[in-house]
Design a protein around this motif. Structure first.
Motif, PDB file in Angstrom:
ATOM      1  N   PHE A 263       0.925  15.627  -1.276  1.00 33.37           N
ATOM      2  CA  PHE A 263       0.580  14.214  -1.077  1.00 33.37           C
ATOM      3  C   PHE A 263       0.033  13.639  -2.373  1.00 33.37           C
ATOM      4  N   ALA A 264       0.104  12.311  -2.488  1.00 33.55           N
ATOM      5  CA  ALA A 264      -0.385  11.634  -3.696  1.00 33.55           C
ATOM      6  C   ALA A 264      -1.772  11.074  -3.397  1.00 33.55           C
ATOM      7  N   VAL A 265      -2.727  11.380  -4.277  1.00 32.82           N
ATOM      8  CA  VAL A 265      -4.108  10.939  -4.028  1.00 32.82           C
ATOM      9  C   VAL A 265      -4.214   9.412  -4.124  1.00 32.82           C
ATOM     10  N   TYR A 266      -3.387   8.819  -4.991  1.00 30.12           N
ATOM     11  CA  TYR A 266      -3.495   7.354  -5.160  1.00 30.12           C
ATOM     12  C   TYR A 266      -2.960   6.566  -3.966  1.00 30.12           C
ATOM     13  N   LYS A 267      -2.364   7.271  -2.990  1.00 25.41           N
ATOM     14  CA  LYS A 267      -1.944   6.558  -1.769  1.00 25.41           C
ATOM     15  C   LYS A 267      -2.953   6.790  -0.651  1.00 25.41           C
ATOM     16  N   ILE A 268      -3.924   7.666  -0.895  1.00 29.48           N
ATOM     17  CA  ILE A 268      -4.936   7.899   0.146  1.00 29.48           C
ATOM     18  C   ILE A 268      -6.317   7.510  -0.375  1.00 29.48           C
TER      19      ILE A 268
ATOM     20  N   GLU B  58      15.432  10.807   1.566  1.00 32.01           N
ATOM     21  CA  GLU B  58      14.261   9.927   1.514  1.00 32.01           C
ATOM     22  C   GLU B  58      13.870   9.789   0.041  1.00 32.01           C
ATOM     23  N   HIS B  59      12.583   9.606  -0.248  1.00 27.22           N
ATOM     24  CA  HIS B  59      12.130   9.454  -1.634  1.00 27.22           C
ATOM     25  C   HIS B  59      12.693  10.584  -2.503  1.00 27.22           C
ATOM     26  N   GLU B  60      13.152  10.237  -3.678  1.00 23.54           N
ATOM     27  CA  GLU B  60      13.840  11.199  -4.555  1.00 23.54           C
ATOM     28  C   GLU B  60      12.937  12.390  -4.940  1.00 23.54           C
ATOM     29  N   ALA B  61      11.625  12.213  -4.840  1.00 24.31           N
ATOM     30  CA  ALA B  61      10.705  13.282  -5.262  1.00 24.31           C
ATOM     31  C   ALA B  61      10.942  14.602  -4.534  1.00 24.31           C
ATOM     32  N   ASN B  62      11.335  14.515  -3.240  1.00 26.62           N
ATOM     33  CA  ASN B  62      11.570  15.736  -2.458  1.00 26.62           C
ATOM     34  C   ASN B  62      13.073  15.977  -2.281  1.00 26.62           C
TER      35      ASN B  62
ATOM     36  N   ASN C  57       0.800  -1.226   0.000  1.00 28.82           N
ATOM     37  CA  ASN C  57       0.000   0.000   0.000  1.00 28.82           C
ATOM     38  C   ASN C  57       0.832   1.274   0.000  1.00 28.82           C
ATOM     39  N   ALA C  58       2.092   1.180   0.474  1.00 26.85           N
ATOM     40  CA  ALA C  58       2.943   2.371   0.414  1.00 26.85           C
ATOM     41  C   ALA C  58       3.297   2.663  -1.047  1.00 26.85           C
ATOM     42  N   GLY C  59       3.158   1.645  -1.900  1.00 26.09           N
ATOM     43  CA  GLY C  59       3.328   1.845  -3.343  1.00 26.09           C
ATOM     44  C   GLY C  59       2.083   2.490  -3.923  1.00 26.09           C
TER      45      GLY C  59
ATOM     46  N   VAL D 173       7.519  19.763   2.944  1.00 29.79           N
ATOM     47  CA  VAL D 173       7.326  18.447   3.558  1.00 29.79           C
ATOM     48  C   VAL D 173       6.657  17.495   2.566  1.00 29.79           C
ATOM     49  N   ASP D 174       7.316  16.356   2.346  1.00 28.84           N
ATOM     50  CA  ASP D 174       6.744  15.287   1.520  1.00 28.84           C
ATOM     51  C   ASP D 174       5.818  14.467   2.416  1.00 28.84           C
ATOM     52  N   CYS D 175       4.517  14.591   2.171  1.00 30.19           N
ATOM     53  CA  CYS D 175       3.549  13.869   3.009  1.00 30.19           C
ATOM     54  C   CYS D 175       2.954  12.664   2.285  1.00 30.19           C
ATOM     55  N   VAL D 176       3.625  12.215   1.218  1.00 33.12           N
ATOM     56  CA  VAL D 176       3.066  11.098   0.442  1.00 33.12           C
ATOM     57  C   VAL D 176       2.924   9.841   1.302  1.00 33.12           C
ATOM     58  N   ALA D 177       3.949   9.530   2.106  1.00 33.46           N
ATOM     59  CA  ALA D 177       3.888   8.305   2.924  1.00 33.46           C
ATOM     60  C   ALA D 177       3.188   8.550   4.259  1.00 33.46           C
ATOM     61  N   TYR D 178       2.893   9.800   4.549  1.00 36.30           N
ATOM     62  CA  TYR D 178       2.271  10.186   5.816  1.00 36.30           C
ATOM     63  C   TYR D 178       0.741  10.224   5.706  1.00 36.30           C
TER      64      TYR D 178
ATOM     65  N   PRO E 147      -0.206  15.907 -11.929  1.00 31.66           N
ATOM     66  CA  PRO E 147      -0.221  14.473 -12.244  1.00 31.66           C
ATOM     67  C   PRO E 147       0.474  13.588 -11.210  1.00 31.66           C
ATOM     68  N   SER E 148       1.493  14.112 -10.528  1.00 30.23           N
ATOM     69  CA  SER E 148       2.216  13.283  -9.558  1.00 30.23           C
ATOM     70  C   SER E 148       2.913  14.173  -8.543  1.00 30.23           C
ATOM     71  N   SER E 149       3.236  13.612  -7.414  1.00 27.80           N
ATOM     72  CA  SER E 149       3.960  14.370  -6.383  1.00 27.80           C
ATOM     73  C   SER E 149       5.320  14.779  -6.910  1.00 27.80           C
ATOM     74  N   THR E 150       5.938  13.878  -7.662  1.00 32.57           N
ATOM     75  CA  THR E 150       7.264  14.151  -8.217  1.00 32.57           C
ATOM     76  C   THR E 150       7.216  15.408  -9.084  1.00 32.57           C
ATOM     77  N   MET E 151       6.214  15.482  -9.961  1.00 26.20           N
ATOM     78  CA  MET E 151       6.066  16.637 -10.851  1.00 26.20           C
ATOM     79  C   MET E 151       5.796  17.908 -10.044  1.00 26.20           C
TER      80      MET E 151
ATOM     81  N   SER F 162       8.724   8.235   6.517  1.00 22.78           N
ATOM     82  CA  SER F 162       9.615   7.567   5.575  1.00 22.78           C
ATOM     83  C   SER F 162       8.886   6.405   4.900  1.00 22.78           C
ATOM     84  N   ASN F 163       9.018   6.319   3.567  1.00 22.92           N
ATOM     85  CA  ASN F 163       8.330   5.222   2.857  1.00 22.92           C
ATOM     86  C   ASN F 163       9.107   3.911   2.962  1.00 22.92           C
ATOM     87  N   ILE F 164      10.292   3.953   3.602  1.00 23.22           N
ATOM     88  CA  ILE F 164      11.068   2.733   3.840  1.00 23.22           C
ATOM     89  C   ILE F 164      11.062   2.406   5.332  1.00 23.22           C
TER      90      ILE F 164
HETATM   91  C1  LIG Z   1       7.420   9.204   0.214  1.00 27.07           C
HETATM   92  C2  LIG Z   1       7.103   9.357  -1.244  1.00 27.07           C
HETATM   93  N1  LIG Z   1       7.270  10.552  -1.809  1.00 27.07           N
HETATM   94  C3  LIG Z   1       6.986  10.750  -3.117  1.00 27.07           C
HETATM   95  C4  LIG Z   1       6.523   9.730  -3.905  1.00 27.07           C
HETATM   96  C5  LIG Z   1       6.249   9.999  -5.357  1.00 27.07           C
HETATM   97  O1  LIG Z   1       4.888  10.060  -5.586  1.00 27.07           O
HETATM   98  P1  LIG Z   1       4.311  10.220  -7.084  1.00 27.07           P
HETATM   99  O2  LIG Z   1       4.175   8.839  -7.616  1.00 27.07           O
HETATM  100  O3  LIG Z   1       2.981  10.884  -6.876  1.00 27.07           O
HETATM  101  O4  LIG Z   1       5.253  11.051  -7.849  1.00 27.07           O
HETATM  102  C6  LIG Z   1       6.332   8.461  -3.356  1.00 27.07           C
HETATM  103  C7  LIG Z   1       5.867   7.338  -4.194  1.00 27.07           C
HETATM  104  O5  LIG Z   1       6.065   6.189  -3.877  1.00 27.07           O
HETATM  105  C8  LIG Z   1       6.626   8.276  -1.980  1.00 27.07           C
HETATM  106  O6  LIG Z   1       6.468   7.094  -1.376  1.00 27.07           O
END
Ligand SMILES: Cc1ncc(COP(=O)(O)O)c(C=O)c1O
Length: 425
Positions: free
Chosen positions: A229-234, A115-119, A25-27, A206-211, A87-91, A174-176
């Protein structure tokens, strides 16, 4: 507090009817029926371009505006004019960093976590463009006997704040490692130190995707400037939401939208192009789903119930993995092994020692048996895995089992049974 009605929860997710155990689910989480309904309804009845004056156009604009109301609630933003979608948190992080180009100067310092490369990546690229300096807030082992028990110490963060600190980019969870960062306390400590050393302008991202799937965000209480935050994780579909504090929108962000659009002080400054209307309307369905979880009808109560149920999932899984017997077998939890609210049920581990097992092979054994979805790898927290102490194989990473509130204790017991079989090899 009333606990979760797990049968009612599960009935809200059509995909769960199959009985498949979703443990990645963290994916990405499964999608609530309410979100699916809204997407279908939008596309079936109001799929026209926004901003038109004809009746369907007005309805369509209103439905997309519902998405902003939902995002403002989920961030606890002061205004809908501080939020938007992409479209994505990364973007979105990349857009924020690009829009900051004009407000960063040579010699400014950025503090980031690996942590995740997005932030991470967007800040590193911004630093390169503008001649800023990147410093790292790195985790340290929490438990003497387990060098992988990584955790962050606020004092380490504070110690690298200087008069030149401009950006602090951290994650809510942390997503790990699965650990929650006490954002409010960390930011308070950073701002206090920044004041003492005379840093004129510190903004916090603050990257709240995993939070966001596990706890309620509160950008106002946390006193932060940028959040995603990413909608597909909530429990929604594949898009993402951002928050930018109004003061940052006014004075730090330069628009990256079309030059002729009136975007002053508005989130459209970084919301380039259409945000995916049906998905934005779909995201508005996340709020009623969350509110349906408890009779109190407020997000605080819903997230308290989520946290309580998730502790009951974390307990059997982490208790098994951190047990002496498994330790002797070579199992090392990557992250802390405290079973309390400082952690979410995202649990990573590696198997070392006399009879090591590759993460890839643990997952392959699960896949062979079938019925349970888990994953291995670096999960885009590339630098964290590459620099973990001692080093993990970046190509093999960790095994990650990530649960959310719709998982059941019975499911966790099945996962533990399979783990026992794999580790008995
Ligand atoms: C902690 C964290 N930040 C950012 C992302 C990137 O999210 P997105 O797929 O919306 O770019 C992820 C995706 O796994 C994530 O776990």
């Amino acid at each position: 507090m009333v606990g979760l009605d797990i049968d009612k929860v599960r009935a809200s997710f059509p995909s769960l009817r199959s009985g498949y155990i979703y443990a990645d689910n963290a994916g990405g989480s499964q999608t609530a029926q309410e979100v699916i309904n809204r997407i279908v309804d939008y596309l079936s009845n109001t799929n026209v371009q926004l901003g038109a004056d004809y009746s369907v156009g007005v309805q369509s604009s209103q439905r997309v505006a519902d998405g902003s109301v939902a995002a403002a609630l989920l961030f606890n933003a002061a205004s809908v004019d501080e939020v938007g979608y992409g479209p994505s948190s990364t973007m979105l992080f990349e857009n924020i960093a690009r829009a900051l180009d004009n407000d960063i100067k040579s010699g400014d310092e950025f503090i980031i976590t690996e942590e995740h490369e997005a932030n991470n990546g967007p800040w590193k690229r911004l630093a390169e463009r503008r001649g800023a300096i990147v410093k790292y807030w790195r985790p340290v082992p929490a438990e003497e006997k387990n060098p992988y028990s990584l955790t962050y110490k606020t004092e380490d963060l504070v110690s690298i704040v200087t008069s030149k600190t401009r950006i602090v980019a951290i994650s809510g969870c942390s997503n790990i490692l699965g650990t929650i960062n006490p954002v409010e306390a960390s930011v308070k400590a950073v701002r206090q130190r920044a004041k003492e050393v005379g840093a004129p302008k510190v903004e916090v991202s603050v990257d709240c995707v995993a939070y966001a799937p596990h706890r309620k965000i509160d950008v106002q209480k946390w006193d932060i400037d940028y959040c995603v935050f990413a909608v597909y994780k909530i429990y929604g579909a594949h898009n993402a939401a951002f928050y930018i504090r109004s003061s940052a929108l006014e004075s730090s962000i330069t628009s990256i939208a079309h030059h002729f659009l009136q975007v002053d002080g508005k989130p459209y400054k970084i919301q380039v192009g259409g945000p995916g209307y049906e998905l934005v309307h779909g995201a508005s369905g996340v709020v009623p789903y969350l509110l349906s979880l408890t009779p109190e009808n407020n997000l605080d109560a819903s997230f308290a119930a989520i946290a309580e149920h998730e502790q009951s999932l974390l307990d059997p899984l982490l208790s098994f993995l951190k047990d002496e017997k498994q330790y002797d077998r070579g199992v090392r939890v990557v992250g802390t092994s405290e079973i309390d609210l400082s952690r979410v049920p995202t649990v990573s581990f590696t198997v070392i020692g006399q009879k090591p097992i590759k993460s890839k092979d643990v997952v392959a054994a699960f896949d062979k048996k079938g019925g349970i979805g888990i994953r291995y790898g670096h999960f885009y927290a590339y630098s964290l895995i590459a620099n973990a102490i001692p080093k993990l194989d970046i190509n093999d990473g960790v095994v990650r089992i990530s649960l959310v509130h719709y998982n059941t204790v019975e499911e966790v017991n099945k996962i533990v049974e399979t783990l026992k079989e794999v580790l008995a090899q």
